[in-house]
Design a protein around this motif. Structure first.
Motif, short mmCIF file in Angstrom:
data_model
loop_
_atom_site.label_atom_id
_atom_site.label_comp_id
_atom_site.label_asym_id
_atom_site.label_seq_id
_atom_site.Cartn_x
_atom_site.Cartn_y
_atom_site.Cartn_z
N ALA A 13 0.82 -1.22 0.00
CA ALA A 13 0.00 0.00 0.00
C ALA A 13 0.85 1.26 0.00
CB ALA A 13 -0.95 -0.01 1.20
N GLY A 14 1.93 1.25 -0.77
CA GLY A 14 2.80 2.41 -0.87
C GLY A 14 3.87 2.49 0.19
N LEU A 15 3.83 1.62 1.20
CA LEU A 15 4.81 1.62 2.27
C LEU A 15 5.90 0.61 1.96
CD1 LEU A 15 5.47 2.69 5.17
CD2 LEU A 15 4.28 0.67 6.02
N GLN A 16 7.19 1.01 2.10
CA GLN A 16 8.31 0.13 1.84
C GLN A 16 8.72 -0.60 3.11
OE1 GLN A 16 11.07 1.28 -1.75
NE2 GLN A 16 11.25 2.82 -0.17
N LEU A 17 8.87 -1.91 3.00
CA LEU A 17 9.32 -2.74 4.10
C LEU A 17 10.50 -3.58 3.61
CD1 LEU A 17 5.82 -4.02 5.22
CD2 LEU A 17 7.15 -2.25 6.35
N ALA A 18 11.39 -3.94 4.53
CA ALA A 18 12.56 -4.74 4.18
C ALA A 18 12.61 -5.98 5.05
CB ALA A 18 13.83 -3.91 4.35
N SER A 30 8.20 -20.71 8.70
CA SER A 30 6.90 -20.73 9.37
C SER A 30 5.78 -21.02 8.37
CB SER A 30 6.65 -19.38 10.05
OG SER A 30 6.39 -18.37 9.08
N GLU A 31 4.55 -21.06 8.89
CA GLU A 31 3.38 -21.28 8.04
C GLU A 31 2.71 -19.97 7.65
OE1 GLU A 31 0.84 -23.83 10.28
OE2 GLU A 31 2.06 -25.61 9.95
N TRP A 32 3.40 -18.84 7.88
CA TRP A 32 2.81 -17.54 7.64
C TRP A 32 3.47 -16.85 6.46
CZ3 TRP A 32 -1.49 -16.14 10.18
CH2 TRP A 32 -1.79 -16.82 11.36
N GLY A 33 2.65 -16.14 5.66
CA GLY A 33 3.15 -15.38 4.53
C GLY A 33 2.53 -13.99 4.50
N LEU A 34 3.32 -13.00 4.11
CA LEU A 34 2.86 -11.62 4.03
C LEU A 34 2.51 -11.28 2.59
CD1 LEU A 34 5.53 -9.82 6.28
CD2 LEU A 34 3.31 -10.79 6.96
N ALA A 35 1.28 -10.85 2.37
CA ALA A 35 0.87 -10.42 1.03
C ALA A 35 1.44 -9.03 0.76
CB ALA A 35 -0.65 -10.41 0.92
N CYS A 36 1.89 -8.80 -0.47
CA CYS A 36 2.47 -7.50 -0.81
C CYS A 36 2.18 -7.17 -2.27
CB CYS A 36 3.97 -7.49 -0.54
SG CYS A 36 4.93 -8.64 -1.54
N ASP A 37 2.38 -5.90 -2.60
CA ASP A 37 2.12 -5.42 -3.96
C ASP A 37 3.24 -5.81 -4.92
OD1 ASP A 37 0.05 -4.25 -2.60
OD2 ASP A 37 0.85 -2.22 -2.72
N TRP A 42 7.56 -6.08 16.04
CA TRP A 42 8.11 -6.66 14.81
C TRP A 42 9.07 -5.72 14.10
CZ3 TRP A 42 7.08 -3.41 10.82
CH2 TRP A 42 5.98 -2.56 10.97
N LEU A 43 9.13 -4.45 14.51
CA LEU A 43 9.99 -3.48 13.85
C LEU A 43 11.38 -3.50 14.47
CD1 LEU A 43 10.37 -1.13 11.86
CD2 LEU A 43 9.43 0.40 13.59
N ALA A 44 12.35 -4.08 13.75
CA ALA A 44 13.72 -4.17 14.26
C ALA A 44 14.44 -2.85 14.17
CB ALA A 44 14.50 -5.24 13.49
N GLY A 45 14.12 -2.05 13.17
CA GLY A 45 14.77 -0.75 12.99
C GLY A 45 14.33 -0.13 11.68
N THR A 46 14.98 0.95 11.31
CA THR A 46 14.65 1.62 10.05
C THR A 46 15.92 1.84 9.24
OG1 THR A 46 14.79 3.76 11.15
CG2 THR A 46 12.61 2.79 10.91
N VAL A 47 15.78 1.66 7.93
CA VAL A 47 16.86 1.94 7.00
C VAL A 47 16.59 3.34 6.45
CG1 VAL A 47 18.13 1.11 4.98
CG2 VAL A 47 16.91 -0.52 6.44
N ILE A 48 17.25 4.33 7.01
CA ILE A 48 16.93 5.72 6.71
C ILE A 48 17.17 6.04 5.24
CG2 ILE A 48 17.35 8.12 7.33
CD1 ILE A 48 16.07 6.45 9.52
N MET A 101 14.31 4.79 3.34
CA MET A 101 13.01 5.15 3.90
C MET A 101 12.11 3.92 4.04
SD MET A 101 12.75 8.35 4.70
CE MET A 101 11.02 8.76 4.62
N CYS A 102 12.63 2.88 4.68
CA CYS A 102 11.83 1.67 4.84
C CYS A 102 12.04 1.09 6.24
CB CYS A 102 12.18 0.63 3.77
SG CYS A 102 13.84 -0.06 3.92
#
Length: 244
Positions: free
Chosen positions: A104-109, A179-186, A210-216, A219-220
């Protein structure tokens, strides 16, 4: 003017930008407080007015009786418990490969070492919904090797700020480790090498564990994969979900 302001607030891009700002602020707030500490000088106490003088008539003398000395021992006050800082993930001690994906427009790593697999979603029918499940749970994706519980990632991490029809843009599912879990993404981007000093690591995780840190530079937000999987397992158990 009021209608124009309300339109801007309701714009999905504005909601995403607001969430990202809040995300980065949460991750960097504790680190910034450690770098700069400003103490305001304590105000000087105001002089107290002199006590009024009271003249009392002398009292008749009383006989003095010696009393035995009693030693009073005070128990030591307990020291306040110190909160131990959150340990960084073991994979963060050396440079590691990382993959960026968008939701949804948000960057995750996510670190590649803990990425189980990437599945392309060709058709919505590939994910079987479970009646009565919460909004963040999309359904089950049958697979030859391992069935996946698919998470609506936007609903899970952006609850209350999800753009309309965000689920329609999901094209991939990223499995978290083994694990048995998956994250849906664009979408998913190319991987890159990340040095530990390029990440603003969080020292506390009371909010968004769940947020370990940010990669400045990118921007993710960097995901702690194992913590994310543990949170999903706990949510499944606490909400008594029958996801089998």
């Amino acid at each position: 003017m009021a209608d124009e302001k309300m339109t801007k607030l309701a714009d999905p891009a504005s909601a995403i930008a607001s969430y990202l700002d809040d995300l980065l602020h949460t991750a960097t707030d504790s680190a910034l407080r450690e770098e700069v500490t400003v103490e305001a000088p304590a105000p000087e106490p105001e002089p107290e007015p002199p006590a009024p003088t009271v003249v009392a008539e002398p009292a008749p003398p009383e006989p003095v009786t010696a009393e035995p000395e009693v030693e009073v021992r005070h128990a030591p006050e307990p020291k306040p418990a110190e909160q131990a800082p959150v340990a960084r993930p073991d994979w963060s001690e050396a440079p590691f490969e990382c993959l960026i994906f968008t939701v949804a427009g948000l960057q995750l790593a996510v670190p590649l070492i803990l990425l189980g697999a990437i599945h392309r979603v060709e058709d919505d029918s590939e994910i079987r919904p479970i009646p009565g499940s919460p909004r963040w749970y999309m359904g089950m994706r049958p697979d030859r090797d391992q069935n996946l519980r698919v998470v609506d990632t936007a609903e899970w991490i952006m609850a209350g700020r999800v753009p309309e029809n965000a689920r329609d843009n999901y094209r991939f599912v990223i499995r978290l480790d083994n694990s048995e879990w998956g994250l849906a993404c664009d979408d998913v981007a190319q991987s890159f090498t990340l040095r530990p000093d390029e990440v603003r690591w969080r020292s506390a995780r009371s909010k968004r564990p769940w947020l370990a840190g940010t990669v400045i530079d990118h921007m993710c937000a960097l995901i702690d994969v194992r913590t994310m999987a543990d949170l999903l397992v706990r949510a499944e158990r606490e909400q008594h979900l029958d996801l089998s």
